[in-house]
Design an enzyme around this catalytic site. Structure first.
Site, PDB file in Angstrom:
ATOM      1  N   GLU A  31       1.246  -3.005  17.085  1.00 16.17           N
ATOM      2  CA  GLU A  31       1.888  -2.342  15.819  1.00 16.17           C
ATOM      3  C   GLU A  31       2.404  -1.238  16.217  1.00 16.17           C
ATOM      4  OE1 GLU A  31       1.996  -2.506  12.348  1.00 16.17           O
ATOM      5  OE2 GLU A  31       3.082  -0.393  12.630  1.00 16.17           O
ATOM      6  N   SER A  45       1.494  -2.328  -5.472  1.00 13.27           N
ATOM      7  CA  SER A  45       0.704  -2.095  -6.538  1.00 13.27           C
ATOM      8  C   SER A  45      -0.862  -2.448  -6.488  1.00 13.27           C
ATOM      9  CB  SER A  45       1.331  -3.182  -7.806  1.00 13.27           C
ATOM     10  OG  SER A  45       2.383  -3.176  -7.902  1.00 13.27           O
ATOM     11  N   HIS A  49      -3.400 -10.759  -7.428  1.00 12.88           N
ATOM     12  CA  HIS A  49      -2.868 -11.659  -8.541  1.00 12.88           C
ATOM     13  C   HIS A  49      -3.540 -12.703  -8.748  1.00 12.88           C
ATOM     14  CE1 HIS A  49       0.508  -9.169  -9.143  1.00 12.88           C
ATOM     15  NE2 HIS A  49       0.927  -9.245  -7.775  1.00 12.88           N
ATOM     16  N   VAL A 172       7.697  -3.727  19.572  1.00 13.73           N
ATOM     17  CA  VAL A 172       8.205  -5.043  20.289  1.00 13.73           C
ATOM     18  C   VAL A 172       9.534  -4.655  20.420  1.00 13.73           C
ATOM     19  CG1 VAL A 172       8.623  -7.531  20.299  1.00 13.73           C
ATOM     20  CG2 VAL A 172       6.177  -6.519  19.801  1.00 13.73           C
ATOM     21  N   ILE A 344       6.806 -12.351   3.742  1.00 12.80           N
ATOM     22  CA  ILE A 344       5.799 -11.936   2.791  1.00 12.80           C
ATOM     23  C   ILE A 344       5.697 -10.940   1.987  1.00 12.80           C
ATOM     24  CG2 ILE A 344       3.008 -11.606   2.978  1.00 12.80           C
ATOM     25  CD1 ILE A 344       4.248 -14.273   4.572  1.00 12.80           C
TER      26      ILE A 344
HETATM   27  C1  LIG Z   1       6.533  -2.611  -4.067  1.00 15.37           C
HETATM   28  C2  LIG Z   1       5.667  -3.660  -3.854  1.00 15.37           C
HETATM   29  C3  LIG Z   1       4.228  -4.037  -4.714  1.00 15.37           C
HETATM   30  C4  LIG Z   1       3.910  -4.860  -4.190  1.00 15.37           C
HETATM   31  N1  LIG Z   1       2.779  -5.149  -4.829  1.00 15.37           N
HETATM   32  C5  LIG Z   1       1.869  -6.262  -4.636  1.00 15.37           C
HETATM   33  C6  LIG Z   1       0.467  -6.434  -5.196  1.00 15.37           C
HETATM   34  O1  LIG Z   1       0.154  -5.874  -6.316  1.00 15.37           O
HETATM   35  N2  LIG Z   1       0.037  -7.490  -5.118  1.00 15.37           N
HETATM   36  C7  LIG Z   1       0.405  -8.431  -3.693  1.00 15.37           C
HETATM   37  O2  LIG Z   1      -0.154  -9.294  -3.529  1.00 15.37           O
HETATM   38  N3  LIG Z   1       1.342  -8.122  -3.102  1.00 15.37           N
HETATM   39  C8  LIG Z   1       2.097  -6.938  -3.244  1.00 15.37           C
HETATM   40  N4  LIG Z   1       3.272  -6.737  -2.689  1.00 15.37           N
HETATM   41  C9  LIG Z   1       3.413  -7.586  -1.529  1.00 15.37           C
HETATM   42  C10 LIG Z   1       2.458  -6.992  -0.270  1.00 15.37           C
HETATM   43  O3  LIG Z   1       2.369  -5.287  -0.292  1.00 15.37           O
HETATM   44  C11 LIG Z   1       3.150  -7.485   1.024  1.00 15.37           C
HETATM   45  O4  LIG Z   1       3.241  -8.877   1.104  1.00 15.37           O
HETATM   46  C12 LIG Z   1       2.092  -7.134   2.306  1.00 15.37           C
HETATM   47  O5  LIG Z   1       1.697  -5.825   2.150  1.00 15.37           O
HETATM   48  C13 LIG Z   1       2.959  -7.642   3.500  1.00 15.37           C
HETATM   49  O6  LIG Z   1       1.939  -7.212   4.519  1.00 15.37           O
HETATM   50  P1  LIG Z   1       2.747  -7.452   5.840  1.00 15.37           P
HETATM   51  O7  LIG Z   1       1.652  -7.124   6.698  1.00 15.37           O
HETATM   52  O8  LIG Z   1       3.339  -8.751   5.915  1.00 15.37           O
HETATM   53  O9  LIG Z   1       3.786  -6.379   6.051  1.00 15.37           O
HETATM   54  P2  LIG Z   1       3.656  -4.891   6.672  1.00 15.37           P
HETATM   55  O10 LIG Z   1       2.747  -4.406   5.778  1.00 15.37           O
HETATM   56  O11 LIG Z   1       4.929  -4.151   6.409  1.00 15.37           O
HETATM   57  O12 LIG Z   1       3.535  -4.883   8.153  1.00 15.37           O
HETATM   58  C14 LIG Z   1       4.344  -5.210   8.987  1.00 15.37           C
HETATM   59  C15 LIG Z   1       4.167  -4.186  10.200  1.00 15.37           C
HETATM   60  O13 LIG Z   1       4.822  -4.669  11.252  1.00 15.37           O
HETATM   61  C16 LIG Z   1       5.138  -3.502  12.192  1.00 15.37           C
HETATM   62  N5  LIG Z   1       6.449  -3.726  12.843  1.00 15.37           N
HETATM   63  C17 LIG Z   1       7.508  -4.288  12.451  1.00 15.37           C
HETATM   64  N6  LIG Z   1       8.341  -4.583  13.463  1.00 15.37           N
HETATM   65  C18 LIG Z   1       7.689  -4.385  14.708  1.00 15.37           C
HETATM   66  C19 LIG Z   1       7.786  -4.147  16.040  1.00 15.37           C
HETATM   67  N7  LIG Z   1       9.267  -4.655  16.432  1.00 15.37           N
HETATM   68  N8  LIG Z   1       6.870  -4.059  16.885  1.00 15.37           N
HETATM   69  C20 LIG Z   1       5.853  -3.664  16.484  1.00 15.37           C
HETATM   70  N9  LIG Z   1       5.358  -3.601  15.355  1.00 15.37           N
HETATM   71  C21 LIG Z   1       6.353  -3.864  14.117  1.00 15.37           C
HETATM   72  C22 LIG Z   1       5.611  -2.582  10.904  1.00 15.37           C
HETATM   73  O14 LIG Z   1       5.244  -1.328  11.640  1.00 15.37           O
HETATM   74  C23 LIG Z   1       4.375  -2.966   9.874  1.00 15.37           C
HETATM   75  O15 LIG Z   1       3.256  -2.161  10.057  1.00 15.37           O
HETATM   76  C24 LIG Z   1       3.957  -5.640  -2.960  1.00 15.37           C
HETATM   77  C25 LIG Z   1       5.040  -5.207  -2.296  1.00 15.37           C
HETATM   78  C26 LIG Z   1       5.986  -4.097  -2.780  1.00 15.37           C
HETATM   79  C27 LIG Z   1       7.137  -3.712  -1.640  1.00 15.37           C
HETATM   80  O1  LIG Z   2       7.831  -7.041  -8.269  1.00 15.85           O
HETATM   81  P1  LIG Z   2       7.042  -8.171  -7.800  1.00 15.85           P
HETATM   82  O2  LIG Z   2       7.152  -9.639  -7.981  1.00 15.85           O
HETATM   83  O3  LIG Z   2       7.617  -7.917  -6.051  1.00 15.85           O
HETATM   84  O4  LIG Z   2       5.562  -7.841  -7.630  1.00 15.85           O
HETATM   85  C1  LIG Z   2       5.135  -6.743  -7.038  1.00 15.85           C
HETATM   86  C2  LIG Z   2       3.501  -6.394  -7.622  1.00 15.85           C
HETATM   87  O5  LIG Z   2       2.923  -7.619  -6.948  1.00 15.85           O
HETATM   88  C3  LIG Z   2       3.170  -6.209  -8.859  1.00 15.85           C
HETATM   89  O6  LIG Z   2       3.819  -5.037  -9.029  1.00 15.85           O
END
Ligand SMILES: Cc1cc2nc3c(=O)[nH]c(=O)nc-3n(C[C@H](O)[C@H](O)[C@H](O)COP(=O)(O)OP(=O)(O)OC[C@H]3O[C@@H](n4cnc5c(N)ncnc54)[C@H](O)[C@@H]3O)c2cc1C
Ligand SMILES: O=P(O)(O)OC[C@H](O)CO
Ligand code: FES
Length: 486
Positions: A31, A45, A49, A172, A344
């Site tokens: 990380e 948020s 869901h 990385v 994701i």
């Molecule tokens: C505005 C918004 C609202 C959302 N609301 C919802 C919701 O209500 N419900 C829901 O189900 N989903 C929601 N989502 C989606 C959800 O937040 C994401 O799908 C989820 O958090 C993604 O997790 P992740 O671990 O894939 O990515 P991240 O949390 O971004 O983790 C990726 C990690 O990789 C690390 N990384 C990147 N490159 C490198 C590298 N080269 N070397 C080492 N580490 C690295 C980063 O530092 C980071 O910590 C929302 C997203 C957004 C933006």
């Molecule tokens: O705006 P969306 O569709 O990326 O959804 C974000 C959260 O899941 C809901 O606010």
């Protein structure tokens, strides 16, 4: 030699790591941030869901519904704040009727339990503060709210306790195919900002790098993917406004996503947002005047009389939007043992438990990893004084007087809780890491009162010089010099 390296300690990487830790083998999460939950997983948020939004047959639909169903048991076993408050997608008189019916139909096809359309007095009794123009809503009783920090940290701690390694502040920089797997070149940044490089060798790689996941897929595979950072901005309101709505209030979804919602958070604040704007900068988590100005009028379409004078902070997160509009999952066809958990975006938080289960099973089957004897499937979070009865508080303080010293007045967080956050597995080393584990700094004053006291504790307990105590990663030091000699 590792069996598996997971790139990214967000909710996806940590959920996968926890599932991988059910198997034998040597694994590691890498990380870049100073803590797990440093990327998108900390700024969203926080909704689990129900699963009616995604196209039937998509990865998003399948894993959302499965992930949602897994949450009660996970929250219980891993001590995650989680509540099924139910969600309502509202329709106003001016909006066409088909929108809600299409969502209902998709939800049924996706296997979402208990969804139905509510209207009239029933709807008003459920939510008295809906805008007067709202005529009906799609009710999903399995819609829920969660603490995304606790969820990610719980997965990480439980994975760690079951043998998974975590390398923080480690980025990385390169991945190359080699005999028997991959060579992963990393850079480790120390607290004093000195950098060292290392080459790690692994049989398999899991790419859970959030908005950067396209970079790593495209390094090893000819099946290129493209991720756009889609920014979402929010307003967070004080707990005095938390009861303005009980359910999560969505509007009809549009091309850019699910639109602006109003919801209670699991800790009792009120959240309004997000916006949705594609940007070029994968690090662009700043809020903007345009984004924040858009929110009040947009939220008023669904909820009336929002007490916006109670806003205590604003923030933004970046959706990892892939061009194909679905999660990109599994082994890359032309890069054996390289597994993607890419694109994701929402519903990624809701789907994380199911993505973890699916990817870990695939990796374990390919590498022939056996189930581990004695996997420990429970974990206890930081014990919160504010959640205890007076009798329990007194007993805790008798056992450990540090629980009698309140550090964060807004959230009533004691020194005992901060010491626990620092000394537990994958312990906190920055103010934000302490905040995500304890809530110290999340209150109405937004850490104005408690941050100097937390800096003091980090200095004392971890031996980090005062001027090197940081808010989070990089050069985010609080203390930059002396303004008078003493
Ligand atoms: C505005 C918004 C609202 C959302 N609301 C919802 C919701 O209500 N419900 C829901 O189900 N989903 C929601 N989502 C989606 C959800 O937040 C994401 O799908 C989820 O958090 C993604 O997790 P992740 O671990 O894939 O990515 P991240 O949390 O971004 O983790 C990726 C990690 O990789 C690390 N990384 C990147 N490159 C490198 C590298 N080269 N070397 C080492 N580490 C690295 C980063 O530092 C980071 O910590 C929302 C997203 C957004 C933006
Ligand atoms: O705006 P969306 O569709 O990326 O959804 C974000 C959260 O899941 C809901 O606010
Ligand atoms: S005292 Fe900690 S947020 Fe106000």
């Amino acid at each position: 030699m590792y069996d598996v390296i997971v790139i990214g300690g967000g909710v996806t990487g940590c959920a996968i790591a926890r599932e991988l830790s059910k198997f034998e083998g040597k694994g590691c999460v890498i990380e870049a941030g100073d803590d797990v939950c440093s990327g998108t997983s900390k700024a969203n948020s926080a909704i689990i869901h129900a699963g009616f939004d995604a196209a039937p047959g998509s990865n998003k639909a399948r894993l959302n519904v499965r992930g949602n169903a897994m949450m009660d048991e996970l929250a219980e076993k891993l001590d995650i704040s989680f509540r099924r408050n139910g969600s309502l997608v509202v329709r106003t008189a001016e909006q066409p009727e088909e929108g809600l019916r299409q969502l209902l139909e998709k939800g049924r096809q996706n296997g979402v339990p208990g969804i139905r359309i509510v209207a009239g007095e029933e709807l008003r009794a459920m939510e008295p503060n809906l805008a007067d123009t709202v005529v009906e809503a799609l009710y999903a009783p399995t819609g829920a709210i969660v603490c995304p920090f606790e969820m990610t940290i719980a997965f990480a701690e439980n994975a760690y306790e079951n043998g998974m390694e975590f390398r923080l502040e480690t980025t990385v920089k390169e991945i190359e195919k080699e005999e028997g797997g991959y060579c992963v070149r990393v850079e480790k940044r120390a607290a004093d900002q000195t950098v060292t490089t290392e080459e790690l060798h692994t049989k398999a790689v899991v790419n859970a790098a959030g908005v950067y996941a396209d970079v790593w897929n495209n390094r090893v595979s000819e099946n290129k993917i493209h991720i756009t950072a889609r920014k979402g901005e929010y307003l967070l309101l004080d707990k005095v406004a938390g009861n303005h709505v009980q359910h999560t209030i969505f509007q009809l979804p549009g091309k850019m996503g699910k639109g602006v919602l109003v919801t209670q958070t699991v800790h009792g604040n009120l959240l309004v947002g997000p916006t949705a704007k594609d940007i070029d900068d994968k690090e662009g988590v700043n809020t903007t005047p345009e984004g924040l100005d858009y929110l009040p009028d947009s939220a008023a379409v669904s909820v009336k009389n929002l007490p916006l004078r109670q806003v205590i902070t604003s923030f933004a997160g970046l959706r990892a939007h892939e061009d194909g509009d679905d999660f990109v999952l599994g082994e890359a066809a032309d890069a054996p043992n390289f597994y993607n958990a890419a694109g994701i975006e929402s519903p990624g938080l809701s789907s994380a438990p199911a993505i973890g289960e699916e990817i870990a099973a695939e990796v374990a089957a390919k590498l022939g990893l056996q189930k581990k004897e004695g996997f420990k499937d429970t974990r206890k979070g930081v014990q919160h004084l504010a959640e205890l009865s007076m009798e329990q508080r007194n007993e805790l303080i008798r056992q450990n007087p540090a629980y009698g010293n309140i550090i964060c007045r807004c959230e009533m967080i004691s020194e005992g809780e901060i010491l626990d956050a620092i000394h537990r597995p994958i312990g906190a080393r920055s103010l934000d890491a302490v905040k995500r584990r304890t809530r110290a700094g999340m209150g109405r004053c937004q850490s104005g009162f408690c941050s100097p006291r937390v800096i003091d504790i980090l200095n004392r307990e971890c031996g980090i010089p005062m001027e090197q105590v940081r808010k989070n990663s990089g050069a985010s030091n609080f203390i930059v010099g002396k303004n008078k000699e003493i």
